[in-house]
Design a protein around this motif. Structure first.
Motif, PDB file in Angstrom:
ATOM      1  N   UNK A  93       0.956  -1.354   0.261  1.00 30.06           N
ATOM      2  CA  UNK A  93       0.265   0.128   0.149  1.00 30.06           C
ATOM      3  C   UNK A  93       1.175   1.056   0.573  1.00 30.06           C
ATOM      4  N   UNK A  94       1.990   1.132   0.679  1.00 26.07           N
ATOM      5  CA  UNK A  94       2.854   2.445   0.506  1.00 26.07           C
ATOM      6  C   UNK A  94       3.409   2.882   0.055  1.00 26.07           C
ATOM      7  N   UNK A  95       4.283   1.863  -1.425  1.00 27.64           N
ATOM      8  CA  UNK A  95       5.057   1.793  -2.615  1.00 27.64           C
ATOM      9  C   UNK A  95       3.555   2.539  -3.332  1.00 27.64           C
ATOM     10  N   UNK A  96       1.861   1.494  -3.325  1.00 30.31           N
ATOM     11  CA  UNK A  96       0.780   1.683  -4.452  1.00 30.31           C
ATOM     12  C   UNK A  96       0.885   3.575  -4.053  1.00 30.31           C
ATOM     13  N   UNK A  97       0.568   3.324  -2.775  1.00 30.58           N
ATOM     14  CA  UNK A  97      -0.148   4.693  -3.071  1.00 30.58           C
ATOM     15  C   UNK A  97       0.989   6.476  -3.907  1.00 30.58           C
ATOM     16  N   UNK A  98       1.695   5.908  -4.354  1.00 24.27           N
ATOM     17  CA  UNK A  98       2.712   6.656  -5.021  1.00 24.27           C
ATOM     18  C   UNK A  98       2.203   6.875  -6.308  1.00 24.27           C
ATOM     19  N   UNK A  99       1.828   5.580  -6.869  1.00 26.90           N
ATOM     20  CA  UNK A  99       1.540   5.265  -8.366  1.00 26.90           C
ATOM     21  C   UNK A  99      -0.053   5.275  -8.498  1.00 26.90           C
ATOM     22  N   UNK A 114       2.587   0.438  10.431  1.00 27.27           N
ATOM     23  CA  UNK A 114       3.993  -0.394  10.389  1.00 27.27           C
ATOM     24  C   UNK A 114       4.746   0.839   9.064  1.00 27.27           C
ATOM     25  N   UNK A 115       5.095  -0.136   7.835  1.00 27.71           N
ATOM     26  CA  UNK A 115       5.252   0.246   6.324  1.00 27.71           C
ATOM     27  C   UNK A 115       5.109   2.339   6.603  1.00 27.71           C
ATOM     28  N   UNK A 116       4.243   2.307   6.576  1.00 24.81           N
ATOM     29  CA  UNK A 116       3.254   4.055   6.988  1.00 24.81           C
ATOM     30  C   UNK A 116       4.947   4.776   7.522  1.00 24.81           C
ATOM     31  N   UNK A 117       4.104   4.382   8.752  1.00 28.64           N
ATOM     32  CA  UNK A 117       5.432   4.829  10.266  1.00 28.64           C
ATOM     33  C   UNK A 117       6.728   5.059   9.332  1.00 28.64           C
TER      34      UNK A 117
END
Length: 336
Positions: free
Chosen positions: A35-41, A99-102
């Motif tokens: 989700x953290x990576x996809x939020x960029x794309x 956690x990844x977002x934080x």
């Protein structure tokens, strides 16, 4: 007369409550990074993943009510440990997904590192069944406090993505919804405390915790905002910054000024505000608000300073903050 547990429920409790304890945390952690990576794309896919992470959140908010309803619906044949197992796994899902977002938003700030490390520690504790069952799930006060933390993390990190909420509103909303939930949970929390003085202390501790989170909000990572570039420079051309400067001659500073540049990717294409705070020798001189735009365009911004004290020499610092005061990045330079 109480009915014996249904064989199916006994099998479900025996098979799943003690099997593959790290499977769900691992899946949730991987989904969080995805989700953290996809939020960029991909705005839509990131939102779908965030909504999936929130599917079980209503259970955490109404565990007592839903648990009693399930017990009545199954005529008390549903093993209590299975209900606790559901709660524990949903807590793990929220914590490990967030956690990844934080981690991605944590800056080289002692407070932010401590906050993210604390959430990671709590997430790990949620997977240690003996400790969790003995010291958290079995006590109404610690169980409600653990629920409150998961509610705060879900409101701070996951809910803004799912609802496309501007991150400048995320922290006040998270504190408000967590405070409301803890207020509604007070009867449950206080039920296991017999000493009236300890009850008063517990009530006061809730208020103090919420106030401290607000007072030290600079140390709460702005989860969701992704810092792509940041630098101190003296030139900029159509939002293309010049070379990084860490030391600036005083005469060049007075003549050309200085620029604090940031490239911040905001989620979901939403407009966000950021504040530049200029500090000299530990004294704040200016606070300037600028705006960035989301993933498609305009996510670069800068603050140019031309006015300086008579003696500008020494250490300078520029803090880039959300409007609510959460630290996004910190830039430093020295004037010689």
């Amino acid at each position: 007369m109480e009915r014996p547990p249904n064989p199916f429920f006994r099998w479900l409790n025996r098979r799943w409550a003690g099997r593959w304890p790290w499977l769900l945390p691992t899946i949730s952690f991987v989904a969080g990074w995805l989700g953290f990576l996809l939020i960029q794309r991909s705005e839509s896919m990131a939102r779908v993943i965030a909504v999936m992470a929130l599917v079980g959140w209503p259970w955490l908010l109404a565990e007592n009510l839903l648990g009693r309803w399930l017990e009545r619906a199954t005529h008390n044949r549903l093993p209590p440990k299975l209900l606790g197992f559901v709660t524990q796994n949903l807590q793990q899902e929220i914590l490990f997904f967030s956690l990844p977002f934080l981690i991605g938003a944590t800056q080289r700030d002692v407070g932010q590192i401590a906050f993210t490390a604390s959430v990671a520690l709590v997430a790990i504790v949620s997977t240690i069944d003996p400790f969790y069952q003995k010291h958290i799930a079995s006590r109404p006060d610690t169980s409600a406090a653990f629920h409150g933390l998961c509610t705060f993390i879900a409101s701070l990190v996951v809910l803004p993505i799912a609802l496309a909420m501007p991150l400048e509103q995320a922290l006040p909303f998270a504190l408000a919804i967590t405070g409301l939930w803890l207020l509604l949970s007070l009867p449950r929390m206080l039920a296991g405390i017999q000493d009236h003085r300890l009850r008063l202390v517990s009530i006061a501790a809730i208020g103090v915790a919420l106030v401290c989170l607000w007072q030290f909000r600079a140390h709460v990572p702005a989860a969701g905002l992704s810092l792509k570039d940041s630098r101190i420079t003296q030139t900029i051309d159509e939002l293309q910054p010049g070379p990084v400067l860490r030391r600036i001659d005083a005469d060049a500073l007075i003549a050309d000024g200085v620029i604090a540049f940031v490239a911040i990717r905001a989620p979901m294409g939403l407009s966000q505000s950021v504040m530049f705070e200029w500090w000299h020798r530990g004294i704040r001189l200016d606070q300037i608000t600028e705006r960035i735009q989301g993933v498609d365009h305009g996510w670069r911004t800068y603050s140019r300073k031309r006015n300086f004290p008579p003696d500008p020499g020494g250490a300078w610092r520029v803090d880039v903050l959300t409007p609510q005061g959460q630290l996004i990045c910190r830039l430093r330079f020295v004037v010689e």
